[in-house]
Scaffold this motif. Structure first.
Motif, PDB file in Angstrom:
ATOM      1  N   ILE A 272      48.489   2.750  26.883  1.00 14.05           N
ATOM      2  CA  ILE A 272      49.241   3.627  27.782  1.00 14.05           C
ATOM      3  C   ILE A 272      48.292   4.366  28.731  1.00 14.05           C
ATOM      4  N   LYS A 273      48.619   4.328  29.996  1.00 13.18           N
ATOM      5  CA  LYS A 273      47.887   5.098  31.008  1.00 13.18           C
ATOM      6  C   LYS A 273      48.828   6.178  31.527  1.00 13.18           C
ATOM      7  N   ILE A 274      48.457   7.449  31.354  1.00 11.80           N
ATOM      8  CA  ILE A 274      49.345   8.571  31.674  1.00 11.80           C
ATOM      9  C   ILE A 274      48.894   9.260  32.960  1.00 11.80           C
ATOM     10  N   SER A 275      49.853   9.528  33.827  1.00 15.16           N
ATOM     11  CA  SER A 275      49.585  10.273  35.057  1.00 15.16           C
ATOM     12  C   SER A 275      50.574  11.436  35.162  1.00 15.16           C
ATOM     13  N   THR A 276      50.067  12.610  35.541  1.00 16.34           N
ATOM     14  CA  THR A 276      50.930  13.773  35.760  1.00 16.34           C
ATOM     15  C   THR A 276      51.117  13.942  37.265  1.00 16.34           C
ATOM     16  N   LEU A 277      52.387  13.955  37.696  1.00 17.28           N
ATOM     17  CA  LEU A 277      52.704  14.015  39.120  1.00 17.28           C
ATOM     18  C   LEU A 277      53.776  15.063  39.377  1.00 17.28           C
ATOM     19  N   PRO A 278      53.853  15.578  40.599  1.00 18.28           N
ATOM     20  CA  PRO A 278      54.984  16.446  40.958  1.00 18.28           C
ATOM     21  C   PRO A 278      56.292  15.655  40.883  1.00 18.28           C
ATOM     22  N   MET A 279      57.388  16.342  40.677  1.00 16.57           N
ATOM     23  CA  MET A 279      58.690  15.692  40.593  1.00 16.57           C
ATOM     24  C   MET A 279      58.972  14.832  41.829  1.00 16.57           C
ATOM     25  N   SER A 280      58.586  15.345  42.994  1.00  9.35           N
ATOM     26  CA  SER A 280      58.853  14.611  44.236  1.00  9.35           C
ATOM     27  C   SER A 280      58.100  13.282  44.284  1.00  9.35           C
ATOM     28  N   GLU A 281      56.899  13.244  43.710  1.00  5.19           N
ATOM     29  CA  GLU A 281      56.117  12.006  43.698  1.00  5.19           C
ATOM     30  C   GLU A 281      56.737  10.990  42.736  1.00  5.19           C
ATOM     31  N   ILE A 282      57.234  11.463  41.609  1.00  2.00           N
ATOM     32  CA  ILE A 282      57.902  10.550  40.677  1.00  2.00           C
ATOM     33  C   ILE A 282      59.160   9.989  41.329  1.00  2.00           C
ATOM     34  N   SER A 283      59.867  10.806  42.089  1.00  2.00           N
ATOM     35  CA  SER A 283      61.075  10.349  42.773  1.00  2.00           C
ATOM     36  C   SER A 283      60.781   9.219  43.741  1.00  2.00           C
ATOM     37  N   ARG A 284      59.575   9.191  44.300  1.00  2.00           N
ATOM     38  CA  ARG A 284      59.209   8.125  45.237  1.00  2.00           C
ATOM     39  C   ARG A 284      58.918   6.800  44.529  1.00  2.00           C
ATOM     40  N   LEU A 285      58.662   6.854  43.241  1.00  3.22           N
ATOM     41  CA  LEU A 285      58.347   5.633  42.492  1.00  3.22           C
ATOM     42  C   LEU A 285      59.593   4.864  42.083  1.00  3.22           C
ATOM     43  N   VAL A 286      60.715   5.559  41.963  1.00  7.67           N
ATOM     44  CA  VAL A 286      61.941   4.969  41.445  1.00  7.67           C
ATOM     45  C   VAL A 286      63.000   4.953  42.547  1.00  7.67           C
ATOM     46  N   PRO A 287      64.137   4.269  42.340  1.00  7.29           N
ATOM     47  CA  PRO A 287      65.174   4.230  43.385  1.00  7.29           C
ATOM     48  C   PRO A 287      65.626   5.618  43.808  1.00  7.29           C
ATOM     49  N   PRO A 288      66.096   5.740  45.042  1.00  3.96           N
ATOM     50  CA  PRO A 288      66.449   7.059  45.591  1.00  3.96           C
ATOM     51  C   PRO A 288      67.459   7.843  44.759  1.00  3.96           C
ATOM     52  N   ASP A 289      68.393   7.163  44.100  1.00  7.94           N
ATOM     53  CA  ASP A 289      69.427   7.874  43.347  1.00  7.94           C
ATOM     54  C   ASP A 289      69.119   7.974  41.856  1.00  7.94           C
ATOM     55  N   ALA A 290      67.901   7.619  41.458  1.00  9.72           N
ATOM     56  CA  ALA A 290      67.541   7.609  40.038  1.00  9.72           C
ATOM     57  C   ALA A 290      67.352   9.033  39.513  1.00  9.72           C
ATOM     58  N   VAL A 291      68.013   9.361  38.409  1.00 10.49           N
ATOM     59  CA  VAL A 291      67.853  10.656  37.752  1.00 10.49           C
ATOM     60  C   VAL A 291      66.764  10.483  36.697  1.00 10.49           C
ATOM     61  N   HIS A 292      65.518  10.778  37.066  1.00  7.03           N
ATOM     62  CA  HIS A 292      64.391  10.439  36.182  1.00  7.03           C
ATOM     63  C   HIS A 292      64.004  11.560  35.221  1.00  7.03           C
ATOM     64  N   GLN A 293      64.460  12.778  35.455  1.00 11.40           N
ATOM     65  CA  GLN A 293      64.211  13.908  34.554  1.00 11.40           C
ATOM     66  C   GLN A 293      62.713  14.158  34.322  1.00 11.40           C
ATOM     67  N   GLY A 294      61.912  13.795  35.298  1.00 13.54           N
ATOM     68  CA  GLY A 294      60.475  14.035  35.184  1.00 13.54           C
ATOM     69  C   GLY A 294      59.745  13.021  34.321  1.00 13.54           C
ATOM     70  N   MET A 295      60.379  11.880  34.027  1.00 11.09           N
ATOM     71  CA  MET A 295      59.739  10.832  33.223  1.00 11.09           C
ATOM     72  C   MET A 295      60.057   9.468  33.812  1.00 11.09           C
ATOM     73  N   ALA A 296      59.023   8.683  34.071  1.00  9.32           N
ATOM     74  CA  ALA A 296      59.190   7.307  34.544  1.00  9.32           C
ATOM     75  C   ALA A 296      58.104   6.450  33.911  1.00  9.32           C
ATOM     76  N   LEU A 297      58.416   5.195  33.747  1.00 11.59           N
ATOM     77  CA  LEU A 297      57.496   4.305  33.037  1.00 11.59           C
ATOM     78  C   LEU A 297      57.540   2.928  33.683  1.00 11.59           C
ATOM     79  N   HIS A 298      56.372   2.311  33.791  1.00  9.41           N
ATOM     80  CA  HIS A 298      56.297   0.926  34.273  1.00  9.41           C
ATOM     81  C   HIS A 298      55.612   0.090  33.213  1.00  9.41           C
ATOM     82  N   ALA A 299      56.268  -0.988  32.803  1.00  4.78           N
ATOM     83  CA  ALA A 299      55.745  -1.830  31.723  1.00  4.78           C
ATOM     84  C   ALA A 299      56.342  -3.227  31.843  1.00  4.78           C
ATOM     85  N   PRO A 300      55.764  -4.219  31.156  1.00  2.95           N
ATOM     86  CA  PRO A 300      56.388  -5.552  31.132  1.00  2.95           C
ATOM     87  C   PRO A 300      57.818  -5.464  30.606  1.00  2.95           C
ATOM     88  N   VAL A 301      58.704  -6.240  31.207  1.00  3.60           N
ATOM     89  CA  VAL A 301      60.114  -6.222  30.817  1.00  3.60           C
ATOM     90  C   VAL A 301      60.289  -6.901  29.461  1.00  3.60           C
TER      91      VAL A 301
END
Length: 278
Positions: free
Chosen positions: A76-105
């Motif tokens: 696991i590689k952990i990064s701490t980002l502002p909420m706005s930066e996490i919002s840019r990683l996921v779809p515009p309407d995604a309710v991420h609650q301050g947590m997002a993850l990228h991994a093999p499906v």
């Protein structure tokens, strides 16, 4: 006679027919492998079946409050980002609650492994989805499957979306809890399940008996302890060949007169009848 100078048309640049401004098409966002939301992300981190590099993105608040046990995996590689930066990683309407993850499906397991896993003890209920493709419906079905203790879920390989994004968010972590298999041919899968002692019931409006009556007739929970519930796509229902490979067809009684239910609601009612109402 030569044409007057200054009146010759200026040749257009190679590859262009006019002088209209050219705009580059915005590349389509790729959200493959992304999960978001507290429940989905925490379940993924606890799932040892997820192999490969996991990139976890947390808000500052989530970094402070998240249990340290979630981050003990070396990949696991952990990064701490502002909420706005996490919002840019996921779809515009995604309710991420301050947590997002990228991994093999998640790829699932083989049907044989699912059957072997399910053969250990107790009652065994497996759900099979015939061309159910809506991610929110599948996510809701996974959630119900986890709630009722379903032993496994079977989907068709070509007609089911990957377990990520909106699907995983709707499932609130259940995709990392309920074992699942993708198969090429559902009819052959039903034959294999039958050879291993399962009785299959397809949910269809034309079923002769309602599900509760049919389960009682078949001795569910007593002489019958292995059950497959087959649900079809909303509107079309179970395809003819799949229905022919089911041992029985049953209906959900609807005294209100409405013709059909959302497939995720039908799954919940069917699981209540087979797992809880007994």
């Amino acid at each position: 006679m030569d044409k007057p100078k200054g009146h010759a048309a200026k040749p257009a640049p190679e590859g262009r027919r006019d002088n209209k401004p050219q705009f580059k098409q915005k590349p389509k966002a790729n959200y493959d492998g992304w999960l978001w939301g507290a429940h989905a992300v925490e379940a993924a981190l606890k799932n040892s079946a997820r192999q490969g590099l996991i990139r976890l993105f947390l808000s500052e608040e989530r970094t402070k409050s998240a249990p340290p046990a979630l981050f003990k995996r070396q990949e696991i590689k952990i990064s701490t980002l502002p909420m706005s930066e996490i919002s840019r990683l996921v779809p515009p309407d995604a309710v991420h609650q301050g947590m997002a993850l990228h991994a093999p499906v998640l790829e699932g397991e083989s049907l044989d492994d699912l059957i072997e896993r399910d053969a250990r003890n107790g009652l065994h209920v497996i759900l099979m989805l015939d061309q159910v493709t809506d991610p929110q419906n599948i996510g809701a079905i996974f959630r119900s499957a986890a709630a009722f203790g379903v032993k496994g879920l079977i989907m068709q390989d070509r007609h089911s979306p990957p377990l990520q994004g909106v699907l995983a968010k709707t499932a609130v972590g259940a995709v990392d809890v309920v074992p699942f298999a993708r198969v090429t041919n559902l009819s052959r899968a039903l034959e294999t399940l039958s050879e291993n002692g399962y009785v299959s019931i397809g949910l269809a409006g034309e079923g002769e008996f309602n599900l509760h009556e049919l389960l009682a007739q078949q001795g569910w929970g007593e002489s019958l302890k292995k059950l497959v519930l087959v649900l079809g796509a909303e509107g079309e229902g179970i395809r003819r060949l799949v229905a022919e490979h089911c041992d029985h067809l049953a209906r959900i009684p609807m005294p209100g007169g409405f013709e059909s239910l959302n497939v995720s609601h039908a799954a919940s009612i069917s699981l209540y009848e087979s797992c809880a109402r007994r």
